[in-house]
Design an enzyme around this catalytic site. Structure first.
Site, PDB file in Angstrom:
ATOM      1  N   HIS A  35       0.860  -1.183   0.000  1.00  0.00           N
ATOM      2  CA  HIS A  35       0.000   0.000   0.000  1.00  0.00           C
ATOM      3  C   HIS A  35       0.896   1.233   0.000  1.00  0.00           C
ATOM      4  O   HIS A  35       1.464   1.603   1.031  1.00  0.00           O
ATOM      5  CB  HIS A  35      -0.921   0.004   1.220  1.00  0.00           C
ATOM      6  CG  HIS A  35      -1.809  -1.203   1.291  1.00  0.00           C
ATOM      7  ND1 HIS A  35      -1.380  -2.410   1.792  1.00  0.00           N
ATOM      8  CD2 HIS A  35      -3.099  -1.378   0.901  1.00  0.00           C
ATOM      9  CE1 HIS A  35      -2.369  -3.290   1.716  1.00  0.00           C
ATOM     10  NE2 HIS A  35      -3.415  -2.688   1.186  1.00  0.00           N
ATOM     11  N   PRO A 125      -5.803  -4.718  11.082  1.00  0.00           N
ATOM     12  CA  PRO A 125      -7.257  -4.689  11.240  1.00  0.00           C
ATOM     13  C   PRO A 125      -7.657  -3.276  11.683  1.00  0.00           C
ATOM     14  O   PRO A 125      -7.310  -2.836  12.781  1.00  0.00           O
ATOM     15  CB  PRO A 125      -7.519  -5.719  12.346  1.00  0.00           C
ATOM     16  CG  PRO A 125      -6.321  -6.621  12.322  1.00  0.00           C
ATOM     17  CD  PRO A 125      -5.173  -5.713  11.959  1.00  0.00           C
ATOM     18  N   LEU A 126      -8.346  -2.568  10.828  1.00  0.00           N
ATOM     19  CA  LEU A 126      -8.561  -1.141  11.055  1.00  0.00           C
ATOM     20  C   LEU A 126      -9.347  -0.887  12.335  1.00  0.00           C
ATOM     21  O   LEU A 126     -10.242  -1.634  12.705  1.00  0.00           O
ATOM     22  CB  LEU A 126      -9.267  -0.523   9.851  1.00  0.00           C
ATOM     23  CG  LEU A 126      -8.441  -0.548   8.559  1.00  0.00           C
ATOM     24  CD1 LEU A 126      -9.238   0.017   7.392  1.00  0.00           C
ATOM     25  CD2 LEU A 126      -7.135   0.212   8.721  1.00  0.00           C
ATOM     26  N   GLY A 163     -10.677   4.654   7.355  1.00  0.00           N
ATOM     27  CA  GLY A 163     -11.096   3.286   7.642  1.00  0.00           C
ATOM     28  C   GLY A 163     -11.099   2.988   9.117  1.00  0.00           C
ATOM     29  O   GLY A 163     -12.023   2.360   9.653  1.00  0.00           O
ATOM     30  N   ASN A 192      -7.761  11.970   3.837  1.00  0.00           N
ATOM     31  CA  ASN A 192      -7.492  12.020   2.396  1.00  0.00           C
ATOM     32  C   ASN A 192      -8.718  11.730   1.535  1.00  0.00           C
ATOM     33  O   ASN A 192      -8.630  11.718   0.307  1.00  0.00           O
ATOM     34  CB  ASN A 192      -6.341  11.072   2.030  1.00  0.00           C
ATOM     35  CG  ASN A 192      -6.644   9.620   2.375  1.00  0.00           C
ATOM     36  OD1 ASN A 192      -7.775   9.149   2.264  1.00  0.00           O
ATOM     37  ND2 ASN A 192      -5.611   8.883   2.794  1.00  0.00           N
ATOM     38  N   ILE A 194     -10.297   9.116   0.721  1.00  0.00           N
ATOM     39  CA  ILE A 194     -10.252   7.979  -0.200  1.00  0.00           C
ATOM     40  C   ILE A 194     -10.330   6.663   0.562  1.00  0.00           C
ATOM     41  O   ILE A 194      -9.676   6.484   1.594  1.00  0.00           O
ATOM     42  CB  ILE A 194      -8.957   7.997  -1.046  1.00  0.00           C
ATOM     43  CG1 ILE A 194      -8.924   9.223  -1.970  1.00  0.00           C
ATOM     44  CG2 ILE A 194      -8.800   6.714  -1.857  1.00  0.00           C
ATOM     45  CD1 ILE A 194     -10.005   9.225  -3.043  1.00  0.00           C
ATOM     46  N   HIS A 265      -4.542   3.941  -3.103  1.00  0.00           N
ATOM     47  CA  HIS A 265      -4.510   3.224  -1.831  1.00  0.00           C
ATOM     48  C   HIS A 265      -3.578   2.015  -1.880  1.00  0.00           C
ATOM     49  O   HIS A 265      -2.924   1.692  -0.896  1.00  0.00           O
ATOM     50  CB  HIS A 265      -5.925   2.753  -1.466  1.00  0.00           C
ATOM     51  CG  HIS A 265      -5.976   1.844  -0.281  1.00  0.00           C
ATOM     52  ND1 HIS A 265      -6.037   2.300   1.015  1.00  0.00           N
ATOM     53  CD2 HIS A 265      -5.962   0.487  -0.190  1.00  0.00           C
ATOM     54  CE1 HIS A 265      -6.068   1.287   1.851  1.00  0.00           C
ATOM     55  NE2 HIS A 265      -6.022   0.172   1.148  1.00  0.00           N
ATOM     56  N   GLU A 414     -17.249  -3.720  24.951  1.00  0.00           N
ATOM     57  CA  GLU A 414     -16.452  -4.943  25.079  1.00  0.00           C
ATOM     58  C   GLU A 414     -15.237  -4.940  24.155  1.00  0.00           C
ATOM     59  O   GLU A 414     -14.136  -5.318  24.554  1.00  0.00           O
ATOM     60  CB  GLU A 414     -17.316  -6.180  24.789  1.00  0.00           C
ATOM     61  CG  GLU A 414     -18.438  -6.412  25.775  1.00  0.00           C
ATOM     62  CD  GLU A 414     -19.716  -5.677  25.421  1.00  0.00           C
ATOM     63  OE1 GLU A 414     -20.725  -5.849  26.145  1.00  0.00           O
ATOM     64  OE2 GLU A 414     -19.720  -4.925  24.417  1.00  0.00           O
ATOM     65  N   HIS A 464     -20.683 -16.127  33.369  1.00  0.00           N
ATOM     66  CA  HIS A 464     -21.960 -16.581  32.797  1.00  0.00           C
ATOM     67  C   HIS A 464     -21.673 -17.432  31.558  1.00  0.00           C
ATOM     68  O   HIS A 464     -22.077 -17.121  30.449  1.00  0.00           O
ATOM     69  CB  HIS A 464     -22.861 -15.390  32.464  1.00  0.00           C
ATOM     70  CG  HIS A 464     -23.225 -14.559  33.665  1.00  0.00           C
ATOM     71  ND1 HIS A 464     -22.283 -13.930  34.445  1.00  0.00           N
ATOM     72  CD2 HIS A 464     -24.436 -14.270  34.216  1.00  0.00           C
ATOM     73  CE1 HIS A 464     -22.892 -13.282  35.435  1.00  0.00           C
ATOM     74  NE2 HIS A 464     -24.199 -13.479  35.333  1.00  0.00           N
ATOM     75  N   HIS A 476     -27.983 -14.768  25.612  1.00  0.00           N
ATOM     76  CA  HIS A 476     -26.879 -14.544  26.538  1.00  0.00           C
ATOM     77  C   HIS A 476     -26.169 -15.841  26.940  1.00  0.00           C
ATOM     78  O   HIS A 476     -25.242 -15.806  27.747  1.00  0.00           O
ATOM     79  CB  HIS A 476     -27.387 -13.855  27.806  1.00  0.00           C
ATOM     80  CG  HIS A 476     -27.686 -12.405  27.613  1.00  0.00           C
ATOM     81  ND1 HIS A 476     -28.491 -11.935  26.599  1.00  0.00           N
ATOM     82  CD2 HIS A 476     -27.285 -11.308  28.314  1.00  0.00           C
ATOM     83  CE1 HIS A 476     -28.580 -10.621  26.680  1.00  0.00           C
ATOM     84  NE2 HIS A 476     -27.852 -10.210  27.707  1.00  0.00           N
TER      85      HIS A 476
END
Length: 672
Positions: A35, A125-126, A163, A192, A194, A265, A414, A464, A476
């Site tokens: 990239h 991972p964004l 992102g 940017n 994009i 990109h 979480e 739980h 749950h």
């Protein structure tokens, strides 16, 4: 500003930034993947940050009081690798840049923690990096209060793109940081416009500046290619009492034919376009070539930090020997010597009293004795403190008015909690643990996976843990979650059966250095199953013989957590009928799998039929049920095949057949 104006107005700055852009173009072209656009767009911000503000020492990359630099937009990894190479980090010589994205190199496609010193955190991972950074800032603020500003007083800088800010976890992090007034956290938003698919406007219209302001942040908006504006913005950001966001208007793939397009990109490898971009930069050097004078200017930035490091070391040396040793111990992730004896004393008390209690309550009792002797623990919960039993009386609440507090109220976040705990662990000096319902590991999963990938000792207190939570129903009630987490490499999932096993699980979690731990704990009360005091941590083997067969061994019953007492009851029935039955408690399958073959065979010898019982789905049990045997008829599973239901816990266990009688029937069926 256009490129020519930038070159003419700030020639020294321009050539240093051009070195980042040129190395990025060359490395991506050589790898034929990567990239290019983000490093080319954010090179000016990075140059000003490293030259005038970032506190770092390449010769001692792990100096505890360094500033942290987090590249949340991890796809732009060549920005980070270029910076580390140019400033003189030993782990990033030019050869590593040339081997970008190749097998065995430190310069992976996305930054990987542990591959080389200077990479603070695994990103890609964004949304994760900006969320990790909140944890870095929490740890810094806490330690600054504990040790004083002469020992801990640094900033965390983040580069994040559109992102990262679209990912939901970013809002969890931004909201938490704003509420906590983490004033040593500074985020550069690479604005940017994009994304991979095109303009940001095809998918989003968020006013990011307004969003950050609404969350309690100090916000500035600047030209991300103007070095004077960048410098002034960072200077101002460091004076506020809020976390700061600097929105940097940039051009992705600046100077390339793909500038300001979605193509910019990705990997820009066309040789003619690459050369044209270099010509626009005034960069007349060959592939991977950085002239000596420019490299020397970059190395001078790194050398500047040596004096700050020396000053810090002198201040650190003024601490007492005991204080220094404690500081170093926590940064090395070493458990205190008192931990084992504290756990042994607790176990002895539990054996003597044999209480019937939920393992979540047992966990709280363990923490009550651990937290005073392990002052680096930093606990929390995602708005379930009273249910997770994660807060002990001595902790105090971490907040803007009490940075010495050791308990964080994360709110209903979480994923943000898990990501922040990753950042805390990576910062060093603290041992984070946090709780929520086991079912909501679904929400935290992205960050939990990265805990395992990075190999960092975060502890997840997941209560739980089965249909045993009862009336709240299947929304749950986790059934697949244990198998999902056990399938994750380098993650130890402990499901203790009583207070003794819970203490042993905590000892394992807090002694770990390279593995996150999940403690799966019950809502419902459980009878004590460890009725004989053993100084040895039996759970450290992952599985062990809890009750052996009397007479010829014909059946082996295996169970974890809340089903271990059912296996013991089933054994009583089978033994009464003359069927020799062994019960094996399996608190942690992953650790059992690491034991030598001789031990595993002693615990689970070939021959007897095997029955496993757990109030979850079967998948993760198959390796124990069918190991070293080809006849699947000699093994059975008693557990869940689908989702649960809404009813009292005892009714649900009866309706789903997870009972001692169900285990007996399964064993007899195998023997017939």
């Amino acid at each position: 500003m256009d490129i020519q104006t930038l070159r003419d107005s700030h020639p020294d700055h321009w050539m240093k930034a051009a070195a980042i852009r040129a190395l990025t173009l060359d490395a991506v072209a050589a790898a034929n993947s990567g990239h290019s656009g983000m490093p080319m767009g954010m090179a000016d911000v990075a140059t000003v940050l490293f030259e005038k503000h970032l506190r770092f020492d390449p010769k001692t990359p792990l100096w505890p009081d360094r500033d942290r630099f987090v590249l949340s937009a991890g796809h732009g990894s060549m920005l980070l690798y270029s910076l580390l190479h140019l400033t003189g980090y030993e782990d990033f010589p030019l050869e590593q840049i040339k081997n970008f994205r190749q097998w065995g190199s430190r310069t992976a496609g996305h930054p990987e923690y542990g591959h080389g010193r200077g990479i603070e955190v695994t990103t890609g991972p964004l949304g994760q990096g900006i969320s990790n950074a909140v944890g870095f800032a929490i740890a810094e603020a806490h330690q600054r209060a504990v040790y004083g500003k002469k020992i801990v007083n640094h900033h965390t800088y983040v580069m994040a793109g559109d992102g990262c800010l679209m990912e939901g976890v970013s809002q969890e992090a931004i909201g938490l940081a704003g509420m906590q007034k983490l004033d040593h956290l500074i985020v550069f938003f690479d604005n940017n416009d994009i994304t991979i698919d095109g303009k940001v406007s095809i998918a989003d219209k968020t006013d990011q500046a307004a969003r950050f302001r609404a969350s309690g942040w100090h916000v500035q908006e600047i030209d991300g290619h103007d070095p004077e504006a960048i410098d002034a913005a960072i200077t101002e950001a460091k004076t506020t009492d809020q976390p700061s966001m600097i929105a940097c208007k940039t051009h992705i793939a600046l100077g390339h034919a793909a500038q300001d397009t979605a193509k910019g990109h990705g990997a820009l490898t066309d040789p003619d376009q690459l050369q044209a971009a270099k010509d626009a930069y005034g960069w007349s050097y060959g592939p991977f070539e950085v002239p000596a004078d420019i490299k020397a200017q970059w190395e001078a930035m790194g050398e500047r930090g040596a004096q700050a490091h020396k000053d810090w070391h002198q201040a650190f040396g003024a601490l007492s020997d005991k204080r220094q040793a404690e500081f170093n111990r926590t940064y090395d992730w070493d458990a205190p010597k008192k931990l084992s004896s504290t756990i042994r004393a607790f176990k002895r008390q539990m054996v003597e009293s044999a209480p019937k209690m939920a393992t979540r309550a047992s966990s709280e009792k363990v923490l009550e004795v651990i937290n005073p002797v392990m002052q680096e623990t930093l606990g929390g919960s995602a708005d379930l403190t009273g249910s997770n039993n994660t807060k002990t009386s001595d902790l105090g609440v971490f907040g803007p008015d009490n940075r010495k507090g050791r308990y964080v109220h994360y709110g209903i976040r979480e994923h943000g909690m898990a990501a922040a705990m990753n950042g805390m662990a990576l910062h060093g000096g603290v041992r984070p643990y946090g709780g929520t319902f086991m079912c909501f590991t679904d929400y935290a999963r992205g960050a939990m996976r990265l805990s395992a990938l990075m190999g960092i000792p975060v502890t997840y207190v997941m209560t739980h843990d089965s249909i045993g939570l009862g009336e709240d129903g299947p929304t749950h009630q986790p059934v697949e979650h244990l198998s999902m987490l056990r399938a994750t490499p380098n993650m130890n999932v402990y499901r203790p059966a009583d207070a003794v096993e819970t203490a042993e699980a905590w000892e394992m979690a807090l002694s770990a250095k390279e593995t996150p731990h999940v403690l799966a704990l019950s809502r419902q009360g459980l009878p004590a199953v460890r009725l004989e005091n053993k100084s040895q941590n039996l759970s450290s083997k992952g599985a062990y013989v809890l009750a052996d067969a009397e007479g010829k061994r014909r059946v082996i019953l295996m169970a974890s957590g809340s089903e271990v007492h059912l296996a013991l009851a089933a054994r009583d029935t089978l033994q009464a009928e003359g069927i020799g039955t062994r019960v094996v408690s399996v608190p942690c399958m992953e650790v059992f799998a690491e034991q030598d073959e001789a031990y595993r065979k002693r615990v689970l010898p070939a021959g007897p039929v095997r029955v496993a019982c757990e109030a979850g789905v079967q998948q993760s049990w198959d390796r124990l049920l069918y190991a070293e045997r080809g006849n699947s008829k000699k093994a059975a599973f008693v557990g869940m095949e689908g989702f649960g239901g809404s009813a009292p816990a005892e009714v649900l266990f009866e309706k789903f057949g997870i009972t001692a009688d169900g285990i007996v029937a399964a064993a007899k069926g195998l023997l017939s």
